[in-house]
Write a protein that holds these residues in place. Structure first.
Motif, PDB file in Angstrom:
ATOM      1  N   LEU A 194       0.813  -1.204   0.000  1.00  0.00           N
ATOM      2  CA  LEU A 194       0.000   0.000   0.000  1.00  0.00           C
ATOM      3  C   LEU A 194       0.851   1.261   0.000  1.00  0.00           C
ATOM      4  O   LEU A 194       0.461   2.276  -0.576  1.00  0.00           O
ATOM      5  N   ASP A 195       2.033   1.197   0.593  1.00  0.00           N
ATOM      6  CA  ASP A 195       2.948   2.331   0.531  1.00  0.00           C
ATOM      7  C   ASP A 195       3.324   2.621  -0.926  1.00  0.00           C
ATOM      8  O   ASP A 195       3.341   3.772  -1.353  1.00  0.00           O
ATOM      9  N   ARG A 196       3.597   1.579  -1.683  1.00  0.00           N
ATOM     10  CA  ARG A 196       3.922   1.756  -3.107  1.00  0.00           C
ATOM     11  C   ARG A 196       2.745   2.328  -3.879  1.00  0.00           C
ATOM     12  O   ARG A 196       2.900   3.211  -4.703  1.00  0.00           O
ATOM     13  N   MET A 197       1.566   1.773  -3.625  1.00  0.00           N
ATOM     14  CA  MET A 197       0.389   2.216  -4.390  1.00  0.00           C
ATOM     15  C   MET A 197      -0.032   3.632  -4.015  1.00  0.00           C
ATOM     16  O   MET A 197      -0.319   4.444  -4.878  1.00  0.00           O
ATOM     17  N   ILE A 198      -0.109   3.930  -2.742  1.00  0.00           N
ATOM     18  CA  ILE A 198      -0.662   5.206  -2.293  1.00  0.00           C
ATOM     19  C   ILE A 198       0.316   6.361  -2.510  1.00  0.00           C
ATOM     20  O   ILE A 198      -0.074   7.433  -2.964  1.00  0.00           O
ATOM     21  N   ASN A 199       1.591   6.155  -2.216  1.00  0.00           N
ATOM     22  CA  ASN A 199       2.551   7.257  -2.288  1.00  0.00           C
ATOM     23  C   ASN A 199       3.070   7.549  -3.684  1.00  0.00           C
ATOM     24  O   ASN A 199       3.710   8.566  -3.900  1.00  0.00           O
ATOM     25  N   ASN A 200       2.813   6.683  -4.628  1.00  0.00           N
ATOM     26  CA  ASN A 200       3.246   6.917  -6.007  1.00  0.00           C
ATOM     27  C   ASN A 200       2.044   6.998  -6.939  1.00  0.00           C
ATOM     28  O   ASN A 200       2.075   6.494  -8.047  1.00  0.00           O
ATOM     29  N   SER A 201       0.972   7.657  -6.472  1.00  0.00           N
ATOM     30  CA  SER A 201      -0.247   7.652  -7.276  1.00  0.00           C
ATOM     31  C   SER A 201      -0.896   9.028  -7.325  1.00  0.00           C
ATOM     32  O   SER A 201      -0.586   9.915  -6.543  1.00  0.00           O
ATOM     33  N   HIS A 202      -1.785   9.153  -8.261  1.00  0.00           N
ATOM     34  CA  HIS A 202      -2.699  10.284  -8.324  1.00  0.00           C
ATOM     35  C   HIS A 202      -4.032   9.727  -7.873  1.00  0.00           C
ATOM     36  O   HIS A 202      -4.513   8.750  -8.433  1.00  0.00           O
ATOM     37  N   GLN A 203      -4.614  10.361  -6.871  1.00  0.00           N
ATOM     38  CA  GLN A 203      -5.854   9.833  -6.320  1.00  0.00           C
ATOM     39  C   GLN A 203      -7.012  10.768  -6.648  1.00  0.00           C
ATOM     40  O   GLN A 203      -6.895  11.985  -6.502  1.00  0.00           O
ATOM     41  N   LEU A 204      -8.092  10.188  -7.090  1.00  0.00           N
ATOM     42  CA  LEU A 204      -9.325  10.922  -7.354  1.00  0.00           C
ATOM     43  C   LEU A 204     -10.390  10.374  -6.434  1.00  0.00           C
ATOM     44  O   LEU A 204     -10.690   9.179  -6.470  1.00  0.00           O
ATOM     45  N   PHE A 205     -10.945  11.235  -5.601  1.00  0.00           N
ATOM     46  CA  PHE A 205     -12.011  10.820  -4.705  1.00  0.00           C
ATOM     47  C   PHE A 205     -13.316  11.378  -5.244  1.00  0.00           C
ATOM     48  O   PHE A 205     -13.430  12.585  -5.473  1.00  0.00           O
ATOM     49  N   MET A 206     -14.246  10.500  -5.471  1.00  0.00           N
ATOM     50  CA  MET A 206     -15.518  10.906  -6.061  1.00  0.00           C
ATOM     51  C   MET A 206     -16.654  10.572  -5.107  1.00  0.00           C
ATOM     52  O   MET A 206     -16.733   9.456  -4.594  1.00  0.00           O
ATOM     53  N   ASN A 207     -17.508  11.544  -4.872  1.00  0.00           N
ATOM     54  CA  ASN A 207     -18.685  11.340  -4.039  1.00  0.00           C
ATOM     55  C   ASN A 207     -19.914  11.633  -4.882  1.00  0.00           C
ATOM     56  O   ASN A 207     -19.878  12.495  -5.754  1.00  0.00           O
ATOM     57  N   GLY A 208     -20.966  10.940  -4.606  1.00  0.00           N
ATOM     58  CA  GLY A 208     -22.206  11.181  -5.330  1.00  0.00           C
ATOM     59  C   GLY A 208     -22.960   9.894  -5.548  1.00  0.00           C
ATOM     60  O   GLY A 208     -22.506   8.809  -5.176  1.00  0.00           O
ATOM     61  N   PRO A 209     -24.099  10.010  -6.184  1.00  0.00           N
ATOM     62  CA  PRO A 209     -24.904   8.812  -6.415  1.00  0.00           C
ATOM     63  C   PRO A 209     -24.257   7.903  -7.439  1.00  0.00           C
ATOM     64  O   PRO A 209     -23.457   8.328  -8.262  1.00  0.00           O
ATOM     65  N   SER A 210     -24.618   6.650  -7.380  1.00  0.00           N
ATOM     66  CA  SER A 210     -24.096   5.658  -8.305  1.00  0.00           C
ATOM     67  C   SER A 210     -24.586   5.953  -9.715  1.00  0.00           C
ATOM     68  O   SER A 210     -25.719   6.393  -9.918  1.00  0.00           O
ATOM     69  N   TYR A 211     -23.752   5.707 -10.691  1.00  0.00           N
ATOM     70  CA  TYR A 211     -24.144   5.867 -12.092  1.00  0.00           C
ATOM     71  C   TYR A 211     -24.867   4.622 -12.606  1.00  0.00           C
ATOM     72  O   TYR A 211     -25.508   4.657 -13.642  1.00  0.00           O
ATOM     73  N   ARG A 212     -24.774   3.518 -11.909  1.00  0.00           N
ATOM     74  CA  ARG A 212     -25.304   2.243 -12.404  1.00  0.00           C
ATOM     75  C   ARG A 212     -26.809   2.251 -12.683  1.00  0.00           C
ATOM     76  O   ARG A 212     -27.244   1.675 -13.659  1.00  0.00           O
ATOM     77  N   PRO A 213     -27.637   2.870 -11.835  1.00  0.00           N
ATOM     78  CA  PRO A 213     -29.068   2.847 -12.163  1.00  0.00           C
ATOM     79  C   PRO A 213     -29.374   3.489 -13.517  1.00  0.00           C
ATOM     80  O   PRO A 213     -30.330   3.110 -14.176  1.00  0.00           O
ATOM     81  N   ASN A 214     -28.566   4.431 -13.954  1.00  0.00           N
ATOM     82  CA  ASN A 214     -28.810   5.099 -15.228  1.00  0.00           C
ATOM     83  C   ASN A 214     -28.237   4.339 -16.408  1.00  0.00           C
ATOM     84  O   ASN A 214     -28.727   4.470 -17.526  1.00  0.00           O
ATOM     85  N   SER A 215     -27.199   3.575 -16.195  1.00  0.00           N
ATOM     86  CA  SER A 215     -26.529   2.923 -17.313  1.00  0.00           C
ATOM     87  C   SER A 215     -26.873   1.444 -17.466  1.00  0.00           C
ATOM     88  O   SER A 215     -26.537   0.838 -18.462  1.00  0.00           O
ATOM     89  N   ASP A 216     -27.539   0.859 -16.493  1.00  0.00           N
ATOM     90  CA  ASP A 216     -27.856  -0.563 -16.541  1.00  0.00           C
ATOM     91  C   ASP A 216     -29.339  -0.756 -16.254  1.00  0.00           C
ATOM     92  O   ASP A 216     -29.719  -1.178 -15.167  1.00  0.00           O
ATOM     93  N   PRO A 217     -30.187  -0.436 -17.237  1.00  0.00           N
ATOM     94  CA  PRO A 217     -31.631  -0.538 -16.971  1.00  0.00           C
ATOM     95  C   PRO A 217     -32.047  -1.983 -16.711  1.00  0.00           C
ATOM     96  O   PRO A 217     -31.473  -2.916 -17.251  1.00  0.00           O
TER      97      PRO A 217
END
Length: 99
Positions: free
Chosen positions: A54-77
């Protein structure tokens, strides 16, 4: 890798992931998870492997944190229900077996 950290890892899975991350060091790697990185540590059976990986993954990464409703109900009828055959009356439809 999609939906990382959904379950605890077995020792074999943790070792495989450690090797994979080691081989990908310095190369592109996309990982998605519904958990925050700090919540990943207890999912590993060996805390030393967890810290190193996890030190390798977390410290050498670009992290995007996304909050909000799931997209699945709209894309998987949900599949549409089949309409009853037109020759059945409403009483026959209501009395259909298994309903």
């Amino acid at each position: 890798m999609g939906d990382f950290a959904m379950r605890e890892l077995t020792p074999a899975q943790a070792d495989d992931l450690y090797e994979l991350i080691g081989e990908r060091t310095g190369q592109s790697f996309i990982l998605t998870s519904n958990r925050a990185p700090t919540d990943w540590y207890p999912l590993f059976p060996n805390p030393v492997v967890a810290e190193s990986l996890l030190d390798r993954m977390i410290n050498n990464s670009h992290q995007l944190f996304m909050n909000g409703p799931s997209y699945r109900p709209n894309s998987d009828p949900r599949p549409a229900r089949l309409a009853p055959p037109p020759n059945l009356s409403n009483d026959q439809i209501r009395a259909a077996p298994g309903e």
